[in-house]
Design an enzyme around this catalytic site. Structure first.
Site, PDB file in Angstrom:
ATOM      1  N   THR A 185      -3.951  -2.421   3.463  1.00 15.40           N
ATOM      2  CA  THR A 185      -3.899  -1.285   2.530  1.00 15.40           C
ATOM      3  C   THR A 185      -4.740  -0.160   3.119  1.00 15.40           C
ATOM      4  O   THR A 185      -5.642  -0.408   3.917  1.00 15.40           O
ATOM      5  CB  THR A 185      -4.468  -1.649   1.144  1.00 15.40           C
ATOM      6  OG1 THR A 185      -5.789  -2.123   1.332  1.00 15.40           O
ATOM      7  CG2 THR A 185      -3.646  -2.704   0.471  1.00 15.40           C
ATOM      8  N   GLU A 329      -0.177  -5.620  -1.953  1.00 10.71           N
ATOM      9  CA  GLU A 329      -0.558  -7.007  -2.245  1.00 10.71           C
ATOM     10  C   GLU A 329       0.544  -7.766  -2.976  1.00 10.71           C
ATOM     11  O   GLU A 329       0.441  -8.968  -3.202  1.00 10.71           O
ATOM     12  CB  GLU A 329      -1.835  -7.030  -3.098  1.00 10.71           C
ATOM     13  CG  GLU A 329      -3.086  -6.540  -2.379  1.00 10.71           C
ATOM     14  CD  GLU A 329      -3.291  -5.026  -2.476  1.00 10.71           C
ATOM     15  OE1 GLU A 329      -2.307  -4.297  -2.710  1.00 10.71           O
ATOM     16  OE2 GLU A 329      -4.442  -4.573  -2.329  1.00 10.71           O
ATOM     17  N   LYS A 437     -13.049  10.319 -17.307  1.00  8.09           N
ATOM     18  CA  LYS A 437     -13.811   9.933 -18.501  1.00  8.09           C
ATOM     19  C   LYS A 437     -14.595  11.130 -19.013  1.00  8.09           C
ATOM     20  O   LYS A 437     -15.585  11.541 -18.426  1.00  8.09           O
ATOM     21  CB  LYS A 437     -14.745   8.774 -18.191  1.00  8.09           C
ATOM     22  CG  LYS A 437     -15.287   8.150 -19.456  1.00  8.09           C
ATOM     23  CD  LYS A 437     -15.861   6.779 -19.225  1.00  8.09           C
ATOM     24  CE  LYS A 437     -16.045   6.054 -20.556  1.00  8.09           C
ATOM     25  NZ  LYS A 437     -16.697   4.782 -20.430  1.00  8.09           N
TER      26      LYS A 437
HETATM   27  P1  ADP Z   1      -1.889   2.365  -0.733  1.00  7.52           P
HETATM   28  O1  ADP Z   1      -3.051   2.787  -1.584  1.00  7.52           O
HETATM   29  O2  ADP Z   1      -2.219   1.730   0.550  1.00  7.52           O
HETATM   30  O3  ADP Z   1      -0.798   3.365  -0.709  1.00  7.52           O
HETATM   31  P2  ADP Z   1      -0.130   0.694  -2.197  1.00  7.52           P
HETATM   32  O4  ADP Z   1       1.076   1.268  -1.569  1.00  7.52           O
HETATM   33  O5  ADP Z   1      -0.240  -0.765  -2.293  1.00  7.52           O
HETATM   34  O6  ADP Z   1      -1.402   1.116  -1.485  1.00  7.52           O
HETATM   35  O7  ADP Z   1      -0.325   1.378  -3.606  1.00  7.52           O
HETATM   36  C1  ADP Z   1      -0.281   0.664  -4.801  1.00  7.52           C
HETATM   37  C2  ADP Z   1      -0.687   1.538  -5.955  1.00  7.52           C
HETATM   38  O8  ADP Z   1       0.144   2.690  -6.053  1.00  7.52           O
HETATM   39  C3  ADP Z   1      -0.570   0.866  -7.287  1.00  7.52           C
HETATM   40  O9  ADP Z   1      -1.674   0.040  -7.568  1.00  7.52           O
HETATM   41  C4  ADP Z   1      -0.481   2.052  -8.237  1.00  7.52           C
HETATM   42  O10 ADP Z   1      -1.753   2.589  -8.530  1.00  7.52           O
HETATM   43  C5  ADP Z   1       0.275   3.071  -7.433  1.00  7.52           C
HETATM   44  N1  ADP Z   1       1.691   3.080  -7.819  1.00  7.52           N
HETATM   45  C6  ADP Z   1       2.717   2.502  -7.175  1.00  7.52           C
HETATM   46  N2  ADP Z   1       3.871   2.767  -7.806  1.00  7.52           N
HETATM   47  C7  ADP Z   1       3.583   3.518  -8.891  1.00  7.52           C
HETATM   48  C8  ADP Z   1       4.347   4.092  -9.969  1.00  7.52           C
HETATM   49  N3  ADP Z   1       5.650   3.980 -10.024  1.00  7.52           N
HETATM   50  N4  ADP Z   1       3.676   4.777 -10.912  1.00  7.52           N
HETATM   51  C9  ADP Z   1       2.342   4.922 -10.869  1.00  7.52           C
HETATM   52  N5  ADP Z   1       1.566   4.413  -9.888  1.00  7.52           N
HETATM   53  C10 ADP Z   1       2.179   3.712  -8.906  1.00  7.52           C
END
Ligand code: ADP
Length: 541
Positions: A185, A329, A437
């Site tokens: 990540t 993950e 917040k």
């Molecule tokens: P990176 O931070 O490496 O880009 P990821 O691709 O694994 O990591 O990102 C996952 C995160 O992206 C999720 O935990 C969430 O916060 C956000 N996310 C993914 N899809 C959506 C969505 N459709 N709406 C809102 N948030 C999203």
């Protein structure tokens, strides 16, 4: 009592063997780094992946070895997706958009034995090679004619390696929990962390994606992953598409709106997958040309929240929007909104509302939300808490980390704040770290962004927390004006005020030419928060 069925292991290579047998004429069409379009059927790809398996042995790769890739979406990258795990190796995809120091950290942390790289990345890797593990093998993913002069030690040519081998190879049986893939990540805080996928998780995830997106997943359909193979299995498309027998149209490095439009039209793409920022670019091109690319019927939007205004822009033009949520993950798909026919028949407004949620769980994914004390909340659409997941596709711990990533009940905490409706729709409010917040109340940055994006003079935006002496934090809207527009702040706030309480309104609107992006193409709120940490809010002296 145990059942008596054969316990054949699930293997990634079986997906390609199946595609070879059953969907042999479908395949992968790639816009290449060298220039021009390359076409390869799954029959050819399966044969070449077996040649690659033999080539990997010839250069000394063995079971358990991590083999890195640094490449765009293209046919050779797909061959690596099958050839490496096929022999028991681990296909470790590197994100070329990461800063140099993170790439160095990741390659050393993974102890990669070899690196397969696209021509594009040769100059960058030449600068990094001194910091990579000793004895690293470099294989440039091109043919002899395009091999560059390079300082990379012992650089090998991909096509020459394959040409030296025949395709007579049988994939070995490996226990299905053998590691198959590795993806880190982006590590917005601390060092990047690796998710180590298994053959079992990859195959089951492919099934999950096929079941959830049936309109696209069948022979004759053409699917465009703008989502990169270098991050989270291109949302499972690397495996699901050959399994279903649909074809992949690979954009290579050409990801701007005009290039995507041209490729989609030339190759009759039905379904296209990517993050919202990419679709804002394509939508601008669609508006410019006054029409959709021929054959375009479905768009999958995920990675960050899809704004209702973007969903509406596609739906109005007859493109079915699937809103997806997931994370590295989780392989990465967690939820998708493929509306059932009765929902699809709803008036536009209700349909848009449903699609603005993040969708319903894919088969195999279970979800719970808990409050700050860890108490489970009801799935009533109102109770909000941190979202935890478990499933066939969910990681149990980070690669080479001693710490458990799970709670006491064995669930993985996503770091997302959400509600779940009784009908199963997931409504993400925010990432815990992006919530604002203010005076003890939470403000959802996503809610405010979605409303701001509905303002016609705002092309893209992000809402971030800025420190405030009295309230702790206050929201600030950072906005990119639409082409040729100079939005009036009073008017923007009035527009937001139609739907938000006064205390939820941003204290300030900052106009910028563009927003910083993360390595996965999402708006980087972390960068913005750092940039505006000392921002003086109006009325504060
Ligand atoms: P990176 O931070 O490496 O880009 P990821 O691709 O694994 O990591 O990102 C996952 C995160 O992206 C999720 O935990 C969430 O916060 C956000 N996310 C993914 N899809 C959506 C969505 N459709 N709406 C809102 N948030 C999203």
């Amino acid at each position: 009592m145990l059942g008596q069925m054969m316990n054949r292991p699930l293997r990634v290579a079986d997906i390609l063997s199946y595609a070879e047998d059953i969907h042999g004429d479908e395949g992968v069409i790639s816009s290449t780094v060298e220039g021009g379009i390359h076409r390869e059927t799954y029959r050819e790809m399966a044969a070449r992946s077996r040649q690659l398996a033999k080539a990997l042995f010839s250069i000394g790769i063995r079971e358990g070895d991590r083999v890195a890739t640094l490449a765009w979406n293209g046919f050779r990258h797909m061959e690596l997706y099958y050839g490496i795990p096929g022999i028991g190796g681990i296909c470790h995809t590197l994100n070329p958009r990461l800063p140099a120091e993170q790439l160095i950290f990741i390659v050393n942390h993974a102890e990669d034995r070899a690196l397969f790289l696209d021509l594009t990345f040769v100059p960058a890797v030449e600068k990094l090679a001194a910091h990579f593990p000793k004895g690293m093998l470099y294989i440039i993913m091109t043919d002899r004619a395009h091999m560059p002069d390079t300082s990379l030690p012992g650089a090998l040519c991909y096509e020459e390696l394959l040409a030296a081998e025949d395709d007579g190879y049988e994939w070995p049986d490996l226990p299905e929990d053998t590691a198959a893939g590795l993806c880190y990540t982006s590590g917005t805080t601390g060092n990047p962390k690796g998710t180590l996928y298994t053959h079992r998780s990859q195959v089951l995830h492919a099934f999950m994606v096929c079941v959830a997106t049936q309109d696209a997943m069948h022979t004759g359909r053409r699917i465009l992953p703008v989502v990169p193979l270098f991050h989270a299995n291109a949302w499972g498309l690397a495996h699901a598409t050959p399994l279903a027998g649909a074809s992949l149209i690979m954009p290579g490095p050409h990801l701007d709106g005009a290039s995507l439009f041209d490729l989609m039209e030339a190759e009759n793409v039905f379904s296209a997958w990517g993050v919202p920022t990419v679709w804002l670019g394509l939508m601008a091109e669609i508006n410019k040309r006054g029409r959709l690319p021929e054959g375009f019927g479905e768009v999958v939007i995920g990675g960050s929240a899809a704004a209702p205004s973007l969903i509406e822009a596609f739906e109005e033009k007859g493109v079915d929007v699937i809103h997806a949520w997931g994370m590295t993950e989780m392989s990465p798909i967690g939820t998708l909104t493929k509306l059932e026919p009765n929902m699809q028949a709803l008036p536009l407004e209700e349909r848009l509302k449903l699609k603005s949620y993040q969708g319903r769980r894919a088969f195999g994914v279970e979800m719970k939300i808990v409050d700050e004390d860890g108490t489970r909340q009801r799935h009533d659409g109102k109770a909000v808490g941190e979202l935890f997941v478990r499933g066939y596709n969910v990681m149990s711990g980070y690669y080479r980390s001693e710490e458990s990533a799970l709670d006491a009940e064995g669930w993985f905490g996503t770091g997302d704040v959400a509600a779940i409706r009784p009908d199963g729709f997931l409504c993400i409010t925010d990432r815990t770290k992006d919530l604002i917040k203010s005076g003890g109340e939470w403000i959802s940055s996503i809610d405010v962004e979605n409303l701001a994006l509905a303002h016609e003079q705002i092309a893209n935006c992000a809402v971030i927390a800025v420190p405030h002496p009295k309230w702790g934090e206050r929201p600030v809207l950072v906005a990119v004006p639409a082409d040729g527009c100079t939005p009036d702040t009073g008017d923007v706030l009035r527009h937001l005020g139609e739907h938000l309480a006064k205390w939820q309104l941003p204290d300030d609107v900052i106009y910028v030419d563009s927003l910083p992006l993360t390595a996965t193409g999402k708006v980087s709120k972390l960068t913005l928060r750092q940039e505006y940490a000392d921002h003086k809010l109006p009325g504060m002296d």
